[in-house]
Design a protein around this motif. Structure first.
Motif: not given
Length: 253
Positions: A86-111
């Motif tokens: 999730v720190t190197m997602m296979p998506l182009p720059d500026a490709s998503m209009d909305r991003v929802l983070l759930v059970h992500a930040l708190e469990t990430s070693d690299q928030p």
């Protein structure tokens, strides 16, 4: 600490998980009422909250951390989930209009790196919603739900993390005032807990809900110039006819 995808799916299949999905989902939908023509991405384990967007968004994707595992979603048709770093997602720059983070930040070693990557894939003017356990809430203190794992945040800590990752918060809210116990009388009273807690802004909610937008320009940091004190030199009178070696010879004499 990563959560196991089987445990996450089991929680959201329970009655208590249904309560969490109901109240968190209400906030998400109230902020993103219509996503017609948009691209929506869920990061972490966001699939319980993405179903309403399937019928209106151009595309809906769900990226799950490699340490967590992945499940097929949606139930019908081709899968829209992928197992990624999730720190190197296979998506182009500026490709998503909305991003929802759930059970992500708190469990990430690299928030910070995670938010940096979200910033990269968001379009200019794009929005992100982060659902993060509240360190003052009861849900973060028991490990019977997924919100009891990882690192919970206070609002000030979350605000500072957003600032460092160049996000501007637009809307703050809290949810899950009901205690995280699968007791029938508590769950029947969940709407009352939620209504009273949100109206009175009581402390101790289970999760922070923050909607933010990406800053398009980094703030210019003013660097303070340190002035060194230069020693003041006194002029010395030297004879125009004196040679460079005369001073040494006079000393030797």
């Amino acid at each position: 600490m990563a959560l196991d995808v089987i445990d996450l799916r089991g929680f959201y299949g329970s009655v208590l998980g249904g309560v969490a999905r109901r109240f968190i989902g209400q906030f998400v939908r109230s902020r993103w009422e219509a996503c017609t023509g948009y691209s929506v991405l869920g990061v972490g384990y966001a699939t319980p909250y993405l179903d309403p967007f399937l019928s209106e968004a151009v595309r809906v994707l769900a990226f799950m951390p490699a340490e967590q595992g992945v499940v097929h979603w949606p139930g019908k048709g081709l899968s829209s989930t992928a197992l990624v770093d999730v720190t190197m997602m296979p998506l182009p720059d500026a490709s998503m209009d909305r991003v929802l983070l759930v059970h992500a930040l708190e469990t990430s070693d690299q928030p910070y790196d995670l938010l940096n990557e979200v910033w990269r894939v968001l379009t200019p003017g794009g929005r992100m919603i982060a659902v993060v356990p509240n360190r003052r809430g009861m849900w973060a203190r028991v490990d019977t739900t997924p919100f009891g794992y990882g690192r919970p945040y206070s609002r000030s800590q979350l605000r500072e993390l957003m600032r460092e990752a160049q996000f501007s918060p637009l809307n703050w809210a809290e949810a899950l005032y009901v205690p995280p116990f699968a007791r029938r009388y508590l769950l029947r009273s969940a709407p009352a807990f939620e209504s009273i807690g949100s109206k009175l802004a009581l402390p101790g909610a289970g999760v922070h809900l923050v909607e933010a937008t990406k800053q398009l320009y980094s703030p210019v940091m003013t660097r303070r110039v340190l002035r060194r004190k230069v020693p003041q030199l006194q002029p010395a009178l030297v004879s125009a006819h004196r040679m460079p070696g005369d001073a040494k010879r006079e000393t030797d004499d």
